[in-house]
Design an enzyme around this catalytic site. Structure first.
Site, PDB file in Angstrom:
ATOM      1  N   ILE A 134      17.838  31.366  50.739  1.00  0.00           N
ATOM      2  CA  ILE A 134      19.136  32.001  50.524  1.00  0.00           C
ATOM      3  C   ILE A 134      19.186  33.322  51.270  1.00  0.00           C
ATOM      4  O   ILE A 134      18.302  34.166  51.109  1.00  0.00           O
ATOM      5  CB  ILE A 134      19.354  32.271  49.011  1.00  0.00           C
ATOM      6  CG1 ILE A 134      19.184  30.984  48.201  1.00  0.00           C
ATOM      7  CG2 ILE A 134      20.716  32.913  48.774  1.00  0.00           C
ATOM      8  CD1 ILE A 134      18.932  31.215  46.721  1.00  0.00           C
ATOM      9  N   CYS A 135      20.207  33.497  52.063  1.00  0.00           N
ATOM     10  CA  CYS A 135      20.431  34.757  52.761  1.00  0.00           C
ATOM     11  C   CYS A 135      21.412  35.566  51.920  1.00  0.00           C
ATOM     12  O   CYS A 135      22.623  35.382  52.012  1.00  0.00           O
ATOM     13  CB  CYS A 135      20.986  34.496  54.166  1.00  0.00           C
ATOM     14  SG  CYS A 135      21.336  36.002  55.088  1.00  0.00           S
ATOM     15  N   ALA A 136      20.862  36.406  51.039  1.00  0.00           N
ATOM     16  CA  ALA A 136      21.685  37.245  50.167  1.00  0.00           C
ATOM     17  C   ALA A 136      21.054  38.627  50.115  1.00  0.00           C
ATOM     18  O   ALA A 136      19.858  38.754  49.829  1.00  0.00           O
ATOM     19  CB  ALA A 136      21.781  36.641  48.765  1.00  0.00           C
TER      20      ALA A 136
END
Length: 153
Positions: free
Chosen positions: A92-94
């Site tokens: 996840i790119c968060a």
């Protein structure tokens, strides 16, 4: 003497057991203070209505000073949500899992944020660099230096 990490995780787990989780979020399993699994489901109308996803949290001894390694569980028959910030391997790119992590965030707060991220999605698609990233991705998503769209130059 218990470490800061294990004391914090024990507190969070006790709160989950006594107060429960927000609607659509459920603790599946907590292996002591190393790995926890949750299911998350987006409530209400969204592109993911009726879908349920599993999140894995891995904690290192520096938690909560350092963020947990969080990813969607991908197994045969179970895929990560198709979302512009979620790679097909579950990473996840968060920013809250990277440069905007704060020790005041809890595991449940991360689940709520990811639930909200899915709920606000307008277009089901993978990140543009999905295939390249997945081919070369480390096992631990924390070892990736993601670029966040809101980063300033």
């Amino acid at each position: 003497m218990a470490s800061i990490s294990s004391r914090r995780l024990a507190k969070e787990l006790a709160e989950i057991h006594s107060e429960g989780c927000p609607v659509g979020i459920n603790l599946v399993k907590a292996d002591d203070f190393t790995c926890w699994w949750f299911t998350i489901e987006v409530m209400g109308e969204s592109l993911y209505q009726g879908d349920k996803f599993t999140l894995q949290f891995r904690f290192d001894p520096q938690y909560p000073i350092s963020s947990p390694a969080v990813q969607f569980v991908v197994t045969e028959g179970r895929q990560a949500p198709i979302h512009p910030h979620v790679y097909s391997n579950g990473h996840i790119c968060a920013s809250i899992l990277g440069n905007e992590w704060s020790p005041v965030l809890s595991v449940v707060a991360v689940c709520v944020t990811l639930q909200s991220m899915l709920a606000s999605c307008k277009d089901k698609q993978r990140p543009v660099d999905n295939d390249r990233y997945v081919r070369h991705a480390p096992d631990n998503p924390k070892k990736t230096q993601f670029h966040y769209d809101d980063d300033t130059v």
